[in-house]
Design a protein around this motif. Structure first.
Motif, PDB file in Angstrom:
ATOM      1  N   ILE A   5       0.950  -1.125  -0.176  1.00  0.00           N
ATOM      2  CA  ILE A   5      -0.010  -0.095   0.001  1.00  0.00           C
ATOM      3  C   ILE A   5       1.091   1.202  -0.029  1.00  0.00           C
ATOM      4  N   LEU A   6       0.754   2.122  -0.823  1.00  0.00           N
ATOM      5  CA  LEU A   6       1.399   3.394  -1.184  1.00  0.00           C
ATOM      6  C   LEU A   6       0.943   4.582   0.197  1.00  0.00           C
ATOM      7  N   PRO A  20      -8.981   1.025  -3.309  1.00  0.00           N
ATOM      8  CA  PRO A  20      -8.267  -0.221  -3.783  1.00  0.00           C
ATOM      9  C   PRO A  20      -6.999   0.388  -4.570  1.00  0.00           C
ATOM     10  N   ALA A  21      -7.082   1.549  -5.191  1.00  0.00           N
ATOM     11  CA  ALA A  21      -6.131   1.926  -6.231  1.00  0.00           C
ATOM     12  C   ALA A  21      -4.595   2.239  -5.501  1.00  0.00           C
ATOM     13  N   ALA A  22      -4.677   2.360  -4.202  1.00  0.00           N
ATOM     14  CA  ALA A  22      -3.401   2.643  -3.519  1.00  0.00           C
ATOM     15  C   ALA A  22      -2.993   1.173  -3.197  1.00  0.00           C
ATOM     16  N   LEU A  64       7.827   5.322  -9.467  1.00  0.00           N
ATOM     17  CA  LEU A  64       6.480   5.210  -9.362  1.00  0.00           C
ATOM     18  C   LEU A  64       5.786   4.931 -10.780  1.00  0.00           C
ATOM     19  N   SER A  65       4.814   4.479 -10.877  1.00  0.00           N
ATOM     20  CA  SER A  65       3.947   4.202 -12.194  1.00  0.00           C
ATOM     21  C   SER A  65       3.241   5.476 -12.347  1.00  0.00           C
ATOM     22  N   ARG A  71      -2.358  10.208  -9.821  1.00  0.00           N
ATOM     23  CA  ARG A  71      -3.778   9.926  -9.116  1.00  0.00           C
ATOM     24  C   ARG A  71      -3.528  10.633  -7.395  1.00  0.00           C
ATOM     25  N   PHE A  72      -2.238  10.154  -6.888  1.00  0.00           N
ATOM     26  CA  PHE A  72      -2.286  10.772  -5.636  1.00  0.00           C
ATOM     27  C   PHE A  72      -1.150  11.965  -5.439  1.00  0.00           C
TER      28      PHE A  72
END
Length: 120
Positions: A5-6, A20-22, A64-65, A71-72
Motif C-alpha cells: 500500500i502506498l 483499492p487503487a492505493a 512510481l508508475s 492519481r495521488f
C-alpha cells in the motif's frame, strides 16, 4: 513482485486507506537497467542514474508508475512510505523512499513501484 500500500511520508495510506487503487505491486530490482525489460517506455537516463546513485549511497529510491503518481499527486523528490500487508498486520518497509522518477508507461494496470531489491 510484492503487494503493498502506498502511503505519504507520515505513513498515512493514500486514498484514506480505503482506495483499492492505493494497492500497488512492488517490483524489486538490483539496478535501474533491470527495469528496462519491465516497461514499454524506456526510462530517461537521468532517472536511471538517480536510482542507481541513491541506491549505491544506501538511500531508498523508488520509481512510481504514472497512474499512481498522477492519481495521488506524487512527483520526483517527494517522500513516500510503502506498507506491506503481513500476517502480523500492516507493517511499513524500513524508512521512507524518495521518488526519483515516474514511469511514463500508461496502462489500466500500471500501479507499480520499482525499488531496490535490498529494501524488500
Amino acid at each position: 513482485m510484492y503487494a503493498a500500500i502506498l502511503a505519504d511520508e507520515n505513513g498515512n495510506a493514500v486514498g484514506g486507506g480505503n482506495d483499492p487503487a492505493a494497492e500497488i505491486a512492488l517490483c524489486a530490482v538490483n539496478k535501474a537497467a533491470d527495469i528496462r525489460n519491465l516497461v514499454s517506455t524506456p526510462l530517461p537516463d537521468d532517472v536511471m542514474r538517480r536510482f542507481d546513485r541513491m541506491n549505491a549511497e544506501g538511500g531508498n529510491p523508488v520509481i512510481l508508475s504514472y497512474n499512481m503518481a498522477h492519481r495521488f499527486g506524487f512527483d520526483v523528490g517527494d517522500k513516500v512510505r510503502l506498507l506491506m500487508a503481513t500476517h502480523l498486520g500492516i507493517l511499513p518497509l524500513d524508512g521512507t523512499f524518495t521518488v526519483v522518477g515516474i514511469d511514463s508507461t500508461v496502462t489500466s494496470a500500471d500501479f507499480l513501484a520499482f525499488l531496490p531489491a535490498r529494501c524488500t
